[in-house]
Motif scaffolding. Structure first.
Motif, PDB file in Angstrom:
ATOM      1  N   ALA A   1      17.779  41.832  11.273  1.00 10.22           N
ATOM      2  CA  ALA A   1      16.827  40.787  10.887  1.00 10.22           C
ATOM      3  C   ALA A   1      15.408  41.338  10.888  1.00 10.22           C
ATOM      4  CB  ALA A   1      16.936  39.606  11.850  1.00 10.22           C
ATOM      5  N   LEU A   2      14.770  41.305   9.730  1.00 10.38           N
ATOM      6  CA  LEU A   2      13.401  41.799   9.571  1.00 10.38           C
ATOM      7  C   LEU A   2      12.409  40.647   9.722  1.00 10.38           C
ATOM      8  CD1 LEU A   2      13.914  44.012   6.398  1.00 10.38           C
ATOM      9  CD2 LEU A   2      14.373  44.607   8.784  1.00 10.38           C
ATOM     10  N   SER A   3      11.278  40.951  10.323  1.00 10.90           N
ATOM     11  CA  SER A   3      10.250  39.922  10.457  1.00 10.90           C
ATOM     12  C   SER A   3       8.874  40.567  10.512  1.00 10.90           C
ATOM     13  CB  SER A   3      10.475  39.086  11.727  1.00 10.90           C
ATOM     14  OG  SER A   3      10.342  39.885  12.883  1.00 10.90           O
ATOM     15  N   ASP A   4       7.872  39.738  10.378  1.00  8.09           N
ATOM     16  CA  ASP A   4       6.481  40.167  10.507  1.00  8.09           C
ATOM     17  C   ASP A   4       5.801  39.163  11.426  1.00  8.09           C
ATOM     18  OD1 ASP A   4       3.503  40.190   9.766  1.00  8.09           O
ATOM     19  OD2 ASP A   4       4.252  41.944   8.683  1.00  8.09           O
ATOM     20  N   ARG A   5       4.990  39.672  12.336  1.00  3.89           N
ATOM     21  CA  ARG A   5       4.360  38.775  13.315  1.00  3.89           C
ATOM     22  C   ARG A   5       3.553  37.676  12.636  1.00  3.89           C
ATOM     23  NH1 ARG A   5       4.012  39.227  18.622  1.00  3.89           N
ATOM     24  NH2 ARG A   5       4.701  41.405  18.609  1.00  3.89           N
ATOM     25  N   ARG A   6       2.969  37.962  11.473  1.00  4.22           N
ATOM     26  CA  ARG A   6       2.166  36.957  10.777  1.00  4.22           C
ATOM     27  C   ARG A   6       3.030  35.841  10.174  1.00  4.22           C
ATOM     28  NH1 ARG A   6      -1.130  37.354  13.533  1.00  4.22           N
ATOM     29  NH2 ARG A   6      -2.986  38.663  13.492  1.00  4.22           N
ATOM     30  N   GLU A   7       4.337  36.039  10.148  1.00  3.86           N
ATOM     31  CA  GLU A   7       5.236  34.962   9.728  1.00  3.86           C
ATOM     32  C   GLU A   7       5.624  34.067  10.903  1.00  3.86           C
ATOM     33  OE1 GLU A   7       7.782  36.863   6.074  1.00  3.86           O
ATOM     34  OE2 GLU A   7       8.326  37.492   8.109  1.00  3.86           O
ATOM     35  N   GLU A   8       5.268  34.478  12.108  1.00  3.68           N
ATOM     36  CA  GLU A   8       5.665  33.742  13.305  1.00  3.68           C
ATOM     37  C   GLU A   8       4.498  33.043  13.980  1.00  3.68           C
ATOM     38  OE1 GLU A   8       7.573  36.629  15.756  1.00  3.68           O
ATOM     39  OE2 GLU A   8       9.024  37.185  14.196  1.00  3.68           O
TER      40      GLU A   8
ATOM     41  N   SER B   1      18.064  41.803   6.114  1.00 10.10           N
ATOM     42  CA  SER B   1      17.397  40.674   5.469  1.00 10.10           C
ATOM     43  C   SER B   1      16.403  40.050   6.438  1.00 10.10           C
ATOM     44  CB  SER B   1      18.444  39.628   5.041  1.00 10.10           C
ATOM     45  OG  SER B   1      17.832  38.465   4.523  1.00 10.10           O
ATOM     46  N   ASP B   2      15.476  39.246   5.889  1.00 16.92           N
ATOM     47  CA  ASP B   2      14.631  38.435   6.766  1.00 16.92           C
ATOM     48  C   ASP B   2      15.285  37.084   7.055  1.00 16.92           C
ATOM     49  OD1 ASP B   2      14.277  37.119   4.352  1.00 16.92           O
ATOM     50  OD2 ASP B   2      12.207  37.783   4.084  1.00 16.92           O
ATOM     51  N   PHE B   3      16.414  36.821   6.411  1.00 17.32           N
ATOM     52  CA  PHE B   3      17.226  35.617   6.647  1.00 17.32           C
ATOM     53  C   PHE B   3      16.448  34.326   6.401  1.00 17.32           C
ATOM     54  CE2 PHE B   3      19.495  38.952   8.826  1.00 17.32           C
ATOM     55  CZ  PHE B   3      20.821  38.679   8.475  1.00 17.32           C
ATOM     56  N   LEU B   4      15.495  34.375   5.456  1.00 14.02           N
ATOM     57  CA  LEU B   4      14.781  33.158   5.061  1.00 14.02           C
ATOM     58  C   LEU B   4      15.618  32.444   4.003  1.00 14.02           C
ATOM     59  CD1 LEU B   4      11.112  34.518   4.921  1.00 14.02           C
ATOM     60  CD2 LEU B   4      12.225  33.235   6.762  1.00 14.02           C
TER      61      LEU B   4
ATOM     62  N   LYS C   1      15.846  40.899 -10.872  1.00 17.32           N
ATOM     63  CA  LYS C   1      15.639  39.790 -11.811  1.00 17.32           C
ATOM     64  C   LYS C   1      15.303  38.511 -11.060  1.00 17.32           C
ATOM     65  CE  LYS C   1      18.881  41.649 -15.254  1.00 17.32           C
ATOM     66  NZ  LYS C   1      19.339  42.827 -14.456  1.00 17.32           N
ATOM     67  N   GLY C   2      15.927  38.336  -9.881  1.00 21.37           N
ATOM     68  CA  GLY C   2      15.707  37.122  -9.104  1.00 21.37           C
ATOM     69  C   GLY C   2      14.558  37.268  -8.128  1.00 21.37           C
ATOM     70  N   ARG C   3      14.079  36.131  -7.605  1.00 20.67           N
ATOM     71  CA  ARG C   3      12.997  36.137  -6.614  1.00 20.67           C
ATOM     72  C   ARG C   3      13.449  35.498  -5.300  1.00 20.67           C
ATOM     73  NH1 ARG C   3       8.127  37.303  -8.361  1.00 20.67           N
ATOM     74  NH2 ARG C   3       7.153  36.158  -6.645  1.00 20.67           N
ATOM     75  N   ARG C   4      14.353  34.558  -5.385  1.00 17.53           N
ATOM     76  CA  ARG C   4      14.781  33.822  -4.197  1.00 17.53           C
ATOM     77  C   ARG C   4      15.892  34.575  -3.458  1.00 17.53           C
ATOM     78  NH1 ARG C   4      14.864  27.625  -6.610  1.00 17.53           N
ATOM     79  NH2 ARG C   4      12.717  27.647  -7.416  1.00 17.53           N
ATOM     80  N   THR C   5      16.414  33.933  -2.392  1.00 15.84           N
ATOM     81  CA  THR C   5      17.423  34.562  -1.545  1.00 15.84           C
ATOM     82  C   THR C   5      18.695  33.732  -1.550  1.00 15.84           C
ATOM     83  OG1 THR C   5      15.634  35.284  -0.082  1.00 15.84           O
ATOM     84  CG2 THR C   5      17.886  35.483   0.755  1.00 15.84           C
ATOM     85  N   ASN C   6      19.841  34.401  -1.745  1.00 15.31           N
ATOM     86  CA  ASN C   6      21.133  33.735  -1.624  1.00 15.31           C
ATOM     87  C   ASN C   6      22.091  34.684  -0.910  1.00 15.31           C
ATOM     88  OD1 ASN C   6      23.614  32.421  -1.916  1.00 15.31           O
ATOM     89  ND2 ASN C   6      23.030  31.527  -3.887  1.00 15.31           N
ATOM     90  N   ILE C   7      22.056  34.623   0.419  1.00 19.14           N
ATOM     91  CA  ILE C   7      22.900  35.500   1.220  1.00 19.14           C
ATOM     92  C   ILE C   7      24.369  35.202   0.988  1.00 19.14           C
ATOM     93  CG2 ILE C   7      23.532  36.101   3.602  1.00 19.14           C
ATOM     94  CD1 ILE C   7      20.588  35.585   4.355  1.00 19.14           C
TER      95      ILE C   7
END
Length: 292
Positions: free
Chosen positions: A206-213, A182-185, A155-161
């Motif tokens: 921690a997940l990431s994608d090189r195009r985010e860096e 998580s990607d911890f954004l 239901k949600g789109r944002r992140t609240n760890i």
């Protein structure tokens, strides 16, 4: 009725990760995590040199012979997979998304756990708790966990760890192994993470994608923020824009590393499009050495 394509996808993940678990991870996993404590196993007769504090005086009085209580390490663990299902997980630049990578990592960890007769549960979250599956064991249970990670419609789109961890801490009183994937954004989750790490055996993946860096120089791009629903235009041909973007990303990653290090939290960094096998093996071996 489950869509046949969904079943085929889950089956492919089961086959791929199952082989890795059998050949690589099962033994490493077992040596990396210990049980919750000790439990009574059996009685045996006293032999000279035994610790007299372990004598069962009730049985000794009934039989007229001293009997000892024997204990064994309680092996079974409970593993909770706390998985970020926010909209940023839909990003991926090398043929797969962060969400798909999260599902495969969850599968490897879940199959490793049940291989060692541990229980596995799932907490799926965005800016709210989306889905909770209580810990259980068995292949069918793990396939259900994988299906939820892959195909749950949040239901949600944002992140609240913080909200996810606070919920976990309220409902899970007994110590468990927590894999936070998580990607911890996100921001303002330090207090909740410290509390979770104090009560449970918490590991951050921690997940990431090189195009985010880093930004490739490809001219003007329309960039969509999946969680906020905004679009902005970015001139990637501008060297200054690329440098500022990379500096901001490096600062965010350094701050996250400092946070994890300050609380002694184990962390595994995995990139989309790169093998997760080596980072997981390195983590398991490090944990195994620490447990000795």
């Amino acid at each position: 009725m489950i869509n046949p394509e969904i079943l085929r996808t889950i089956r492919r993940i089961e086959i791929r990760t199952g082989r890795l678990v059998q050949e690589v991870f099962a033994g490493e996993y077992q040596s990396s995590f210990k049980g919750q404590g000790i439990e009574f196993d059996q009685l045996r007769e006293y032999t000279p040199g035994d610790d007299v504090r372990l004598i069962d005086w009730n049985v000794t009085a009934r039989t007229g012979k001293p009997f000892m209580k024997q204990f064994v390490q309680e092996r079974q663990l409970t593993v909770m997979l706390v998985v970020d299902a926010s909209a940023s997980g839909h990003f991926g630049s090398r043929g797969r998304t962060k969400a798909e990578l999260a599902a495969e990592l969850a599968a490897v960890l879940a199959f490793s756990a049940i291989q060692n007769k541990d229980k596995v549960g799932l907490l799926l979250f965005t800016d709210q708790v989306e889905r909770v599956i209580l810990p259980d064991s068995g292949r069918r249970h793990v396939l259900r966990v994988i299906r939820e990670v892959l195909y749950n419609q949040p239901k949600g789109r944002r992140t609240n760890i913080a909200a996810a961890l606070n919920y976990l801490n309220r409902v899970q009183r007994r110590r468990v192994v927590v894999f936070l994937i998580s990607d911890f954004l996100d921001k303002n989750f330090e207090k909740a993470l410290r509390l979770t790490h104090a009560h449970h055996d918490c590991v951050a993946i921690a997940l990431s994608d090189r195009r985010e860096e880093e930004l490739a120089s490809v001219g003007w791009l329309r960039v969509h923020d999946a969680e906020e629903g905004r679009e902005i235009s970015v001139n990637t041909a501008d060297a200054g824009v690329r440098v500022r973007f990379e500096e901001a990303t490096a600062k965010r990653l350094q701050e996250r590393k400092r946070l994890f290090d300050s609380m002694g939290l184990d962390a595994i960094n995995v990139r989309v499009g790169e093998s997760y096998v080596e980072p997981l093996i390195k983590f398991f071996k490090m944990r195994s050495r620490r447990m000795r």
